[in-house]
Design a protein around this motif. Structure first.
Motif, short mmCIF file in Angstrom:
data_model
loop_
_atom_site.label_atom_id
_atom_site.label_comp_id
_atom_site.label_asym_id
_atom_site.label_seq_id
_atom_site.Cartn_x
_atom_site.Cartn_y
_atom_site.Cartn_z
N GLN A 74 -14.80 55.26 4.78
CA GLN A 74 -14.87 55.18 6.24
C GLN A 74 -14.96 53.73 6.71
OE1 GLN A 74 -14.40 57.75 8.20
NE2 GLN A 74 -14.58 56.52 10.06
N SER A 75 -15.77 52.92 6.01
CA SER A 75 -15.91 51.51 6.39
C SER A 75 -14.59 50.77 6.22
CB SER A 75 -17.00 50.85 5.56
OG SER A 75 -16.70 50.90 4.17
N ALA A 131 -9.47 48.52 8.38
CA ALA A 131 -8.01 48.57 8.50
C ALA A 131 -7.58 48.61 9.96
CB ALA A 131 -7.46 49.78 7.74
N ILE A 132 -8.28 49.42 10.77
CA ILE A 132 -7.95 49.50 12.19
C ILE A 132 -8.15 48.13 12.85
CG2 ILE A 132 -8.69 50.48 14.41
CD1 ILE A 132 -9.42 53.04 12.86
N PHE A 133 -9.24 47.46 12.49
CA PHE A 133 -9.49 46.13 13.04
C PHE A 133 -8.42 45.15 12.59
CE2 PHE A 133 -11.63 41.92 12.71
CZ PHE A 133 -11.87 41.72 14.06
N ALA A 134 -8.02 45.23 11.32
CA ALA A 134 -7.00 44.31 10.80
C ALA A 134 -5.67 44.50 11.51
CB ALA A 134 -6.84 44.53 9.29
N TRP A 135 -5.25 45.75 11.74
CA TRP A 135 -4.01 45.99 12.46
C TRP A 135 -4.12 45.49 13.91
CZ3 TRP A 135 0.11 46.63 9.77
CH2 TRP A 135 0.12 47.39 8.61
N PHE A 172 -15.04 40.28 2.95
CA PHE A 172 -15.92 39.92 1.83
C PHE A 172 -17.14 40.84 1.76
CE2 PHE A 172 -13.28 36.34 1.37
CZ PHE A 172 -13.57 35.74 0.15
N ARG A 173 -17.48 41.49 2.86
CA ARG A 173 -18.62 42.41 2.86
C ARG A 173 -18.23 43.80 2.36
NH1 ARG A 173 -23.27 41.27 5.65
NH2 ARG A 173 -23.55 43.49 6.09
N VAL A 174 -17.00 44.20 2.62
CA VAL A 174 -16.59 45.57 2.34
C VAL A 174 -15.87 45.72 1.00
CG1 VAL A 174 -15.11 47.46 3.14
CG2 VAL A 174 -16.49 46.18 4.79
N TRP A 223 -2.43 46.31 5.40
CA TRP A 223 -1.77 47.31 4.55
C TRP A 223 -2.63 47.65 3.34
CZ3 TRP A 223 0.13 47.16 -0.53
CH2 TRP A 223 0.97 48.22 -0.89
N LEU A 224 -3.20 46.66 2.71
CA LEU A 224 -4.06 46.91 1.55
C LEU A 224 -5.26 47.77 1.94
CD1 LEU A 224 -4.07 43.34 -0.05
CD2 LEU A 224 -3.19 45.41 -1.13
N ALA A 225 -5.87 47.46 3.07
CA ALA A 225 -7.03 48.23 3.52
C ALA A 225 -6.64 49.66 3.88
CB ALA A 225 -7.67 47.54 4.71
N SER A 226 -5.44 49.85 4.41
CA SER A 226 -4.99 51.18 4.83
C SER A 226 -4.61 52.06 3.67
CB SER A 226 -3.80 51.06 5.79
OG SER A 226 -4.13 50.33 6.94
N THR A 227 -3.99 51.48 2.65
CA THR A 227 -3.46 52.26 1.53
C THR A 227 -4.44 52.45 0.38
OG1 THR A 227 -2.52 50.25 0.54
CG2 THR A 227 -1.11 51.52 2.05
#
Length: 319
Positions: A4-5, A10-14, A84-86, A151-155
């Motif tokens: 979830q985090s 990912a939403i923030f990155a997009w 770096f936190r997640v 993309w990395l965070a989403s996939t």
């Protein structure tokens, strides 16, 4: 695994990527509206003050761009800290969020250079064309770092294996970059030497007495057509490959659709003699196509075999 985090990241990155596209579009408006000198030869302040008072229109246009850039900085810093936190030490999200920060700093310095070197307003020097080309290249690298991070965070992919990407697909990014560089030079020529008609514009382009920018302007349509043909070839081969996944085929289809739309937009821009609003749409499409080509490369990187070679067994296809 996408927790979830990580989904929220990912939403923030997009979102950060989308905001950077807005900053780029407004930056192009600053150039096209001759507002690059709206804050004088001052940076980071505007005409020597933090907030200009009773400012002219071009000052407000340039100052708005600086404010947007100023807002972008904490967004990218937040993206970096959150990464770096997640994500663990070996995760590529960390690497590309760092690269995004690096390219953003370079972007700000290049933007300052445009003002300090006076490559703004009606300057028609070769130095401005070269500088804008370098600026554009860094902008594309910034978009790439942000796109890969998102993309990395989403996939849930932890590491990108670019060695899996066929040379045909790898060549797509430099092809798009070359087309974009010729495009920014053509846009500069359109701005500085507007034509009253398409025929008059062509006469300007081929005249030996014309500025270098005008003679270079005619190169862009030819390069764009060749680039579109290359992208079409790469996308079709990706879709036809036995090794392609459903996600890579979707990415290739997206590239084809955006490429065809961009060709139409480019032709329309040329026919209308490049009004500012059309230039901005053309640039937006170029950014979208760049991101789409990068996503096609990323999805292909998840495929273990080159295009045209039978796929490995399913058990070996994961990263």
């Amino acid at each position: 695994m996408v927790t979830q985090s990580r989904r929220r990241f990912a939403i923030f990155a997009w979102s950060v990527l989308a905001f950077n596209i807005l900053v780029i579009i407004w930056g192009a408006y600053v150039r096209a509206s001759f507002s690059g000198d709206g804050c004088g030869a001052h940076w980071p302040f505007c005409n020597g003050v933090v907030i200009p008072h009773a400012a002219a229109t071009k000052t407000l246009v340039e100052f708005t761009h600086r404010v947007m850039t100023g807002l972008d900085t904490p967004l990218v810093i937040g993206l970096l800290i959150w990464a770096f936190r997640v994500f663990p030490r070996a995760h590529n999200v960390r690497r590309y969020s760092v690269l995004a920060m690096v390219f953003l700093v370079i972007e700000a310095l290049l933007g300052a250079g445009l003002v300090l070197f006076r490559y703004v307003a009606t300057d028609a020097s070769a130095g401005r064309a070269i500088y804008l080309s370098a600026h554009l290249t860094n902008t594309m690298l910034l978009l790439s770092a942000l796109t890969i991070t998102a993309w990395l965070a989403s996939t849930g992919v932890e590491r990108i294996h670019f060695g899996n990407v066929p040379a045909l697909v790898k060549g797509s990014l430099p092809v798009v970059l070359v087309v974009c560089i010729t495009g920014v030079i053509a846009a500069l020529g359109d701005m500085l030497f507007p034509a009253v008609s398409l025929a008059a514009g062509m006469r300007q382009d081929f005249s030996s007495a014309s500025s270098m920018l005008l003679r270079l302007r005619m190169v862009h349509p030819a390069i764009a057509v060749l680039g579109a043909a290359y992208l079409l070839w790469a996308a079709i081969r990706t879709m036809q490959s036995a090794a392609s996944s459903s996600s890579s085929r979707v990415a290739a289809t997206r590239v084809m659709a955006l490429m065809l739309l961009q060709v139409f937009v480019g032709a329309f821009n040329l026919a209308l003699l490049a009004p500012i609003w059309m230039q901005l749409i053309h640039l937006l499409m170029a950014d979208a196509l760049w991101i789409a080509v990068l996503l096609m490369m990323l999805e292909t990187a998840r495929v273990p075999k080159a295009i045209g070679v039978p796929a490995m067994a399913p058990a070996t296809q994961g990263l």
